[in-house]
Design a protein around this motif. Structure first.
Motif, PDB file in Angstrom:
ATOM      1  N   TYR A 186       7.513  61.318  42.426  1.00 29.02           N
ATOM      2  CA  TYR A 186       6.671  62.359  41.827  1.00 29.02           C
ATOM      3  C   TYR A 186       6.464  63.517  42.797  1.00 29.02           C
ATOM      4  O   TYR A 186       6.526  63.350  44.005  1.00 29.02           O
ATOM      5  N   TRP A 187       6.180  64.684  42.227  1.00 23.16           N
ATOM      6  CA  TRP A 187       5.762  65.856  42.991  1.00 23.16           C
ATOM      7  C   TRP A 187       4.303  66.115  42.654  1.00 23.16           C
ATOM      8  O   TRP A 187       3.902  65.988  41.509  1.00 23.16           O
ATOM      9  N   VAL A 188       3.516  66.455  43.653  1.00 24.43           N
ATOM     10  CA  VAL A 188       2.091  66.688  43.458  1.00 24.43           C
ATOM     11  C   VAL A 188       1.742  68.082  43.969  1.00 24.43           C
ATOM     12  O   VAL A 188       2.090  68.448  45.096  1.00 24.43           O
TER      13      VAL A 188
ATOM     14  N   GLU B 157      -5.627  67.622  42.520  1.00 30.41           N
ATOM     15  CA  GLU B 157      -4.233  67.204  42.552  1.00 30.41           C
ATOM     16  C   GLU B 157      -3.692  67.094  41.133  1.00 30.41           C
ATOM     17  O   GLU B 157      -4.387  66.622  40.247  1.00 30.41           O
ATOM     18  N   ARG B 158      -2.443  67.517  40.958  1.00 28.49           N
ATOM     19  CA  ARG B 158      -1.795  67.400  39.649  1.00 28.49           C
ATOM     20  C   ARG B 158      -0.363  66.902  39.863  1.00 28.49           C
ATOM     21  O   ARG B 158       0.426  67.574  40.520  1.00 28.49           O
ATOM     22  N   PRO B 159      -0.041  65.723  39.313  1.00 25.93           N
ATOM     23  CA  PRO B 159       1.300  65.159  39.502  1.00 25.93           C
ATOM     24  C   PRO B 159       2.313  65.666  38.459  1.00 25.93           C
ATOM     25  O   PRO B 159       1.947  65.969  37.328  1.00 25.93           O
TER      26      PRO B 159
ATOM     27  N   LYS C  79       2.390  71.824  47.894  1.00 27.61           N
ATOM     28  CA  LYS C  79       3.181  70.918  47.056  1.00 27.61           C
ATOM     29  C   LYS C  79       3.766  69.855  47.965  1.00 27.61           C
ATOM     30  O   LYS C  79       4.235  70.153  49.064  1.00 27.61           O
TER      31      LYS C  79
ATOM     32  N   ALA D 213       6.773  71.112  38.949  1.00 26.00           N
ATOM     33  CA  ALA D 213       5.817  71.323  40.040  1.00 26.00           C
ATOM     34  C   ALA D 213       5.923  72.743  40.582  1.00 26.00           C
ATOM     35  O   ALA D 213       4.901  73.376  40.854  1.00 26.00           O
TER      36      ALA D 213
ATOM     37  N   GLN E  71       5.872  65.760  47.974  1.00 21.15           N
ATOM     38  CA  GLN E  71       6.557  64.720  47.208  1.00 21.15           C
ATOM     39  C   GLN E  71       5.966  63.373  47.581  1.00 21.15           C
ATOM     40  O   GLN E  71       5.772  63.062  48.744  1.00 21.15           O
ATOM     41  N   ARG E  72       5.666  62.568  46.549  1.00 26.81           N
ATOM     42  CA  ARG E  72       5.153  61.212  46.737  1.00 26.81           C
ATOM     43  C   ARG E  72       6.029  60.276  45.912  1.00 26.81           C
ATOM     44  O   ARG E  72       5.887  60.206  44.694  1.00 26.81           O
TER      45      ARG E  72
ATOM     46  N   ARG F 233       6.643  64.970  37.207  1.00 28.98           N
ATOM     47  CA  ARG F 233       7.838  64.122  37.342  1.00 28.98           C
ATOM     48  C   ARG F 233       9.007  64.877  37.964  1.00 28.98           C
ATOM     49  O   ARG F 233       9.834  64.294  38.631  1.00 28.98           O
TER      50      ARG F 233
END
Length: 60
Positions: free
Chosen positions: A19-21, A34-36, A13, A43, A15-16, A38
């Motif tokens: 967002y958290w991916v 990959e799954r984003p 996991k 996440a 953070q971008r 909010r």
């Protein structure tokens, strides 16, 4: 194929920005998924589900 030739599935996991991916590697024959999300809570919940699913693949 030998144990050394087959990459093991893993889940991470990161953070971008805002967002958290959740990143799943080498699961289901797919090198990277990959799954984003909010929120970090969403996440975390998905990450936990993915860890359980991927661990089932490593036991084979």
């Amino acid at each position: 194929m030998s144990e050394f030739g087959k990459p093991k599935p893993s889940v991470g996991k990161e953070q971008r920005g805002e967002y958290w991916v959740v990143v799943t590697l080498n699961a289901d024959g797919i090198p990277r998924q990959e799954r984003p999300f909010r929120s970090q809570a969403e996440a975390d919940a998905f990450w936990l589900k993915e860890v359980g699913r991927v661990n089932g693949q490593t036991d084979k």
